[in-house]
Design an enzyme around this catalytic site. Structure first.
Site, PDB file in Angstrom:
ATOM      1  N   LYS A  54       8.879  -5.954  -6.842  1.00 14.75           N
ATOM      2  CA  LYS A  54       7.522  -6.503  -6.729  1.00 14.75           C
ATOM      3  C   LYS A  54       6.651  -5.955  -7.865  1.00 14.75           C
ATOM      4  CE  LYS A  54       8.093  -7.106  -1.801  1.00 14.75           C
ATOM      5  NZ  LYS A  54       7.996  -6.533  -0.453  1.00 14.75           N
ATOM      6  N   GLN A  98       5.262  -1.579   2.563  1.00 11.01           N
ATOM      7  CA  GLN A  98       6.652  -2.035   2.646  1.00 11.01           C
ATOM      8  C   GLN A  98       7.224  -1.743   4.036  1.00 11.01           C
ATOM      9  OE1 GLN A  98       8.337  -3.830   0.254  1.00 11.01           O
ATOM     10  NE2 GLN A  98       9.911  -4.038   1.833  1.00 11.01           N
ATOM     11  N   ASP A 121       0.269  -9.626   2.349  1.00 13.62           N
ATOM     12  CA  ASP A 121       1.513  -9.975   3.056  1.00 13.62           C
ATOM     13  C   ASP A 121       1.240 -10.963   4.191  1.00 13.62           C
ATOM     14  OD1 ASP A 121       3.995  -9.198   2.193  1.00 13.62           O
ATOM     15  OD2 ASP A 121       3.913  -7.188   3.074  1.00 13.62           O
TER      16      ASP A 121
END
Ligand code: NDP
Length: 295
Positions: A54, A98, A121
């Protein structure tokens, strides 16, 4: 092969080019560089690899990425404290925690602590709630389902009135996917591990989204001829001809499915590249929202 191949690499490259352009415009017009903060807790190698890829993509597109790495034994207070610090930092546009977090941490509470406008997200319950409600729109849509929608859109699939079957109901893929399809006026069926006649539902489906995590579970004979098949699954299948002893396969048996489907994504090279591309798009949007707020 009769089915059209839906090439996720090509479509992801298109999304990346759009984001790169958007980032360049923001820099030229406002002198602002979008910034993504990543939060990695612990030393899970797969999670570290995901975070690195990412960050690499951020670099490629001109987005600034700042990595935060906390030890595996960090407390709930410490992790939420870091998130709050990032919430308060005006240079940070997007916060990516994460997952999965180490087991002793309360994942829901950590995700809830992310500022709604930095939730790139799309996992904040308010964003998910808006996705579920008629006439409401979330600020951010979870990246993998958003990527699947973009693949369908780029393939020219008509969703209005289509029978769509989503295999899997996880918070990160199956559930938001079903809500997006429903918002696009498809008639949606969600199948899961307790579904009785899964094949019966599949045979009626114009659009199939497979997100179960079971290698090659869906075979060509289960599909309606001409169905559009999006394979989210990433599974390891033993393969002694490969150096690492396995290869990656989806939840769909590509060889048999491609003979029946109208269009299909491969694994790898289908949904996978879209997930990171959509994260980049969400980060740019977060920066645009912040700019607008500033006036
Ligand atoms: P989860 O394990 O969280 O969810 C799996 C879902 O599949 C559950 O809803 C489960 O049902 C259902 N399921 C499991 N077995 C069966 C079965 N035999 N028949 C019907 N339904 C079944 O997985 P995720 O949603 O996180 O991920 C799904 C797959 O997608 C994985 O292979 C993962 O690696 C991949 N993935 C790929 C991404 C990408 O970028 N390409 C991103 C995220 C995930 P129940 O709810 O009843 O337990």
């Amino acid at each position: 092969m009769s089915a059209q191949l839906i090439d996720g690499k090509v479509i992801a490259a298109k999304v990346q080019a759009e984001v790169r352009q958007g980032v360049a415009v923001m820099l030229a017009e406002y002198g602002v560089v979008p910034e993504l903060a990543t939060v990695l807790v612990g030393d899970d190698p797969a999670s570290a690899t995901y975070v690195r890829s990412k960050q690499r993509m951020c670099e490629e597109l001109g987005i600034r990425s700042i990595g935060h790495h906390l030890p595996a034994d960090s407390t709930q207070v410490e992790v939420e404290g870091l998130v709050r610090q990032l919430n308060a930092d005006p240079t940070v546009n997007g916060i990516l925690v994460q997952l999965p977090l180490p087991k002793h941490l309360n994942e829901e509470a950590v995700l809830n602590s992310i500022d709604l406008e930095k939730d790139v997200d799309g996992f904040h319950p308010v964003n998910i709630g808006r996705l579920a409600m008629k006439g409401r729109n979330p600020l951010f849509v979870p990246c993998t389902p958003a990527g699947c929608m973009r693949l369908l859109q780029e393939t020219g699939v008509t969703l209005r009135g289509a029978n769509a079957v989503v295999l899997g109901r996880s918070n990160i893929v199956g559930l938001p996917m079903a809500m997006l399809l429903q918002k696009a006026d498809a008639t949606v069926t969600i199948c899961h591990s307790r579904t009785k006649d899964l094949v019966g539902f599949l045979r009626q489906a114009d659009v199939v989204i497979a997100a179960v995590g079971r290698a090659e579970m869906v075979t060509g004979d289960m599909l309606k001829p001409g169905a559009v098949v999006i394979d989210v699954g990433i599974n390891q299948k033993a393969d002694p001809t490969k150096k690492r002893g396995f290869r990656l396969v989806g939840d769909v048996d590509f060889e048999s499915a491609k003979e029946v489907a109208g269009a299909i994504t491969p694994v790898p090279g289908g949904v996978g590249p879209m997930t990171i591309a959509m994260l980049m798009e969400n980060t740019l949007r977060a920066a645009q929202i912040a700019l607008k707020k500033k006036g």
